[in-house]
Design a protein around this motif. Structure first.
Motif, PDB file in Angstrom:
ATOM      1  N   ASP A 142     -15.219 -20.979 -23.526  1.00 32.42           N
ATOM      2  CA  ASP A 142     -16.424 -21.369 -22.409  1.00 32.42           C
ATOM      3  C   ASP A 142     -15.760 -22.195 -21.179  1.00 32.42           C
ATOM      4  N   GLY A 143     -16.124 -21.342 -20.208  1.00 28.65           N
ATOM      5  CA  GLY A 143     -15.715 -22.207 -18.792  1.00 28.65           C
ATOM      6  C   GLY A 143     -14.142 -21.858 -18.390  1.00 28.65           C
ATOM      7  N   CYS A 144     -13.635 -20.808 -19.256  1.00 30.58           N
ATOM      8  CA  CYS A 144     -12.042 -20.295 -19.138  1.00 30.58           C
ATOM      9  C   CYS A 144     -12.261 -19.454 -17.886  1.00 30.58           C
ATOM     10  N   GLU A 145     -11.196 -19.139 -17.219  1.00 25.48           N
ATOM     11  CA  GLU A 145     -11.026 -18.110 -16.253  1.00 25.48           C
ATOM     12  C   GLU A 145      -9.918 -17.176 -16.812  1.00 25.48           C
ATOM     13  N   ILE A 146      -9.742 -16.026 -16.479  1.00 26.41           N
ATOM     14  CA  ILE A 146      -8.893 -15.287 -16.923  1.00 26.41           C
ATOM     15  C   ILE A 146      -8.031 -14.392 -15.760  1.00 26.41           C
ATOM     16  N   ILE A 147      -6.589 -14.293 -15.661  1.00 31.59           N
ATOM     17  CA  ILE A 147      -6.111 -13.393 -14.822  1.00 31.59           C
ATOM     18  C   ILE A 147      -5.405 -12.343 -15.718  1.00 31.59           C
ATOM     19  N   LEU A 148      -5.865 -11.128 -15.322  1.00 29.38           N
ATOM     20  CA  LEU A 148      -5.342  -9.944 -15.954  1.00 29.38           C
ATOM     21  C   LEU A 148      -4.262  -9.296 -15.083  1.00 29.38           C
ATOM     22  N   PHE A 149      -3.647  -8.408 -15.770  1.00 24.96           N
ATOM     23  CA  PHE A 149      -2.323  -7.857 -14.977  1.00 24.96           C
ATOM     24  C   PHE A 149      -2.847  -6.355 -14.711  1.00 24.96           C
ATOM     25  N   PRO A 150      -2.252  -5.829 -13.601  1.00 27.51           N
ATOM     26  CA  PRO A 150      -2.475  -4.400 -13.473  1.00 27.51           C
ATOM     27  C   PRO A 150      -1.712  -3.206 -14.491  1.00 27.51           C
ATOM     28  N   LYS A 151      -1.019  -3.847 -15.078  1.00 25.95           N
ATOM     29  CA  LYS A 151      -0.205  -3.172 -16.029  1.00 25.95           C
ATOM     30  C   LYS A 151       0.443  -3.992 -17.147  1.00 25.95           C
ATOM     31  N   ARG A 152       0.918  -3.438 -18.272  1.00 26.00           N
ATOM     32  CA  ARG A 152       1.617  -4.192 -19.269  1.00 26.00           C
ATOM     33  C   ARG A 152       2.822  -4.699 -18.885  1.00 26.00           C
ATOM     34  N   VAL A 165      -1.338  -8.530 -21.633  1.00 28.73           N
ATOM     35  CA  VAL A 165      -1.286 -10.062 -21.893  1.00 28.73           C
ATOM     36  C   VAL A 165      -2.344 -10.265 -20.637  1.00 28.73           C
ATOM     37  N   MET A 166      -2.755 -11.663 -20.900  1.00 31.87           N
ATOM     38  CA  MET A 166      -3.458 -12.143 -19.567  1.00 31.87           C
ATOM     39  C   MET A 166      -3.052 -13.816 -19.779  1.00 31.87           C
ATOM     40  N   TRP A 167      -3.404 -14.316 -18.587  1.00 33.40           N
ATOM     41  CA  TRP A 167      -3.276 -15.687 -18.410  1.00 33.40           C
ATOM     42  C   TRP A 167      -4.801 -16.417 -18.728  1.00 33.40           C
ATOM     43  N   LEU A 168      -5.095 -16.873 -19.792  1.00 31.49           N
ATOM     44  CA  LEU A 168      -6.098 -17.670 -20.046  1.00 31.49           C
ATOM     45  C   LEU A 168      -5.902 -19.104 -19.300  1.00 31.49           C
ATOM     46  N   THR A 169      -7.092 -19.428 -18.453  1.00 27.66           N
ATOM     47  CA  THR A 169      -6.876 -20.686 -17.579  1.00 27.66           C
ATOM     48  C   THR A 169      -8.224 -21.627 -17.703  1.00 27.66           C
ATOM     49  N   LYS A 170      -8.000 -22.749 -17.730  1.00 28.07           N
ATOM     50  CA  LYS A 170      -9.117 -23.903 -17.615  1.00 28.07           C
ATOM     51  C   LYS A 170      -8.864 -24.902 -16.655  1.00 28.07           C
ATOM     52  N   GLY A 171      -9.706 -25.146 -15.724  1.00 33.27           N
ATOM     53  CA  GLY A 171      -9.641 -26.272 -14.865  1.00 33.27           C
ATOM     54  C   GLY A 171      -8.713 -25.898 -13.450  1.00 33.27           C
ATOM     55  N   LEU A 172      -8.243 -24.856 -13.462  1.00 34.87           N
ATOM     56  CA  LEU A 172      -7.440 -24.491 -12.184  1.00 34.87           C
ATOM     57  C   LEU A 172      -8.481 -24.009 -11.065  1.00 34.87           C
ATOM     58  N   LYS A 173      -9.667 -23.986 -11.199  1.00 34.48           N
ATOM     59  CA  LYS A 173     -10.677 -23.606 -10.317  1.00 34.48           C
ATOM     60  C   LYS A 173     -10.362 -22.538  -9.333  1.00 34.48           C
ATOM     61  N   ILE A 174      -9.858 -21.318 -10.260  1.00 34.96           N
ATOM     62  CA  ILE A 174      -9.500 -19.847  -9.680  1.00 34.96           C
ATOM     63  C   ILE A 174     -10.860 -19.446  -9.117  1.00 34.96           C
ATOM     64  N   GLY A 175     -11.951 -19.746  -9.228  1.00 33.39           N
ATOM     65  CA  GLY A 175     -13.221 -19.313  -8.690  1.00 33.39           C
ATOM     66  C   GLY A 175     -13.964 -18.085  -9.012  1.00 33.39           C
ATOM     67  N   LYS A 176     -13.308 -17.252 -10.079  1.00 28.36           N
ATOM     68  CA  LYS A 176     -13.847 -16.181 -10.509  1.00 28.36           C
ATOM     69  C   LYS A 176     -13.591 -15.925 -12.068  1.00 28.36           C
ATOM     70  N   GLY A 177     -14.426 -15.457 -12.839  1.00 30.10           N
ATOM     71  CA  GLY A 177     -14.548 -15.447 -14.259  1.00 30.10           C
ATOM     72  C   GLY A 177     -12.956 -14.563 -14.707  1.00 30.10           C
ATOM     73  N   ILE A 178     -13.157 -13.473 -13.989  1.00 28.70           N
ATOM     74  CA  ILE A 178     -11.758 -12.574 -14.174  1.00 28.70           C
ATOM     75  C   ILE A 178     -11.209 -12.195 -12.925  1.00 28.70           C
ATOM     76  N   THR A 179      -9.909 -12.329 -12.946  1.00 25.65           N
ATOM     77  CA  THR A 179      -9.284 -11.974 -11.770  1.00 25.65           C
ATOM     78  C   THR A 179      -8.027 -11.019 -12.011  1.00 25.65           C
ATOM     79  N   VAL A 180      -7.896  -9.784 -11.501  1.00 26.19           N
ATOM     80  CA  VAL A 180      -7.081  -8.710 -11.658  1.00 26.19           C
ATOM     81  C   VAL A 180      -5.919  -9.173 -10.672  1.00 26.19           C
ATOM     82  N   ALA A 181      -4.555  -9.368 -11.233  1.00 20.81           N
ATOM     83  CA  ALA A 181      -3.618  -9.757 -10.359  1.00 20.81           C
ATOM     84  C   ALA A 181      -3.054  -8.383  -9.591  1.00 20.81           C
ATOM     85  N   ASP A 182      -2.462  -8.523  -8.382  1.00 17.14           N
ATOM     86  CA  ASP A 182      -2.152  -7.180  -7.579  1.00 17.14           C
ATOM     87  C   ASP A 182      -0.578  -6.824  -8.128  1.00 17.14           C
TER      88      ASP A 182
END
Length: 182
Positions: A142-152, A165-182
Motif C-alpha cells: 500500500d502506497g508503493c509506486e512501480i517502475i515497469l520496463f518496456p521489455k524483459r 521485473v519491476m522496481w517496487l518503490t516507496k517514499g521516492l515520490k515518483i508521483g505516479k502509481g505506475i511508471t513505464v520506463a523509456d
C-alpha cells in the motif's frame, strides 16, 4: 524430470527450457543486476535526493559489492553495504542510511518487502512482476509506486529472459502509481 513433463514433451507440448533448468537448479538468488535494470531508477533517485546527501544502503550485495554497488557509486551516490550473506538483512541494518536500493534474493521477495516496509524508510526493490500476484507481497505494498520496463531484462546474458521485473518503490515520490520506463 518432473512427473508428467516427459509425456508432455512426447505429445508435442512445448516446455520452457529455462523453466526446466530452474526446477533442476533452484532459485535465481545470486544473479548480478545488469545496467539495463538499474538505469531507469537513476533519474527518480536523483530527483528524490535534490538538496540531500543521502546514504544508499544496498542490502543484498554479493561478495565484493556486486554490480549494483558499482553502478550506484558511479552515479555519485554514497553507498553502504555489507556482503549478504553473512549478515542477516532481517536482523541487521547500518547505523546510518536513508534509502535502500537492492535486487533481493528472489526466493525471499515477500519477506524482503515486509522487512523493507517495516524499516519505514524509502526503498527501491527489483522484483519479478509476478510478485504482484503474491498475497504475501500485496499486503505490504500500500502506497508503493512501480517502475515497469518496456521489455524483459536479460540477467544471465543468454539472450532469452523469461520473466519481467519491476522496481517496487516507496517514499521516492515518483508521483505516479505506475511508471513505464523509456
Amino acid at each position: 524430470m518432473l512427473p508428467g513433463w516427459q509425456s508432455s514433451v512426447r505429445m508435442g507440448v512445448g516446455v520452457n527450457k529455462n523453466l526446466i533448468r530452474y526446477v533442476k537448479r533452484g532459485p535465481y538468488d545470486d544473479i548480478s543486476t545488469p545496467y539495463a535494470a538499474y538505469a531507469p531508477l537513476v533519474p527518480h533517485l536523483k530527483k528524490w535526493m535534490i538538496g540531500l546527501q543521502p546514504i544508499v544502503w544496498e542490502s543484498a550485495p554479493s561478495e565484493g559489492g556486486g554490480k549494483l554497488v558499482e553502478m550506484l557509486e558511479a552515479s555519485d551516490f554514497n553507498v553502504t553495504w555489507k556482503p549478504y550473506p553473512p549478515f542477516d538483512f532481517f536482523e541487521w541494518q547500518p547505523d546510518l542510511w536513508h534509502v535502500q536500493v537492492t535486487n533481493p534474493p528472489f526466493s525471499m521477495k515477500a519477506k524482503w518487502v515486509k522487512r523493507s516496509v517495516e524499516l519505514d524508510k524509502p526503498f527501491a526493490l527489483l522484483l519479478p512482476v509476478t510478485a504482484l500476484g503474491s498475497r504475501n507481497v500485496n499486503k505490504w505494498i500500500d502506497g508503493c509506486e512501480i517502475i515497469l520496463f518496456p521489455k524483459r531484462i536479460d540477467f544471465t546474458g543468454g539472450g532469452a529472459p523469461w520473466f519481467s521485473v519491476m522496481w517496487l518503490t516507496k517514499g521516492l515520490k515518483i508521483g505516479k502509481g505506475i511508471t513505464v520506463a523509456d
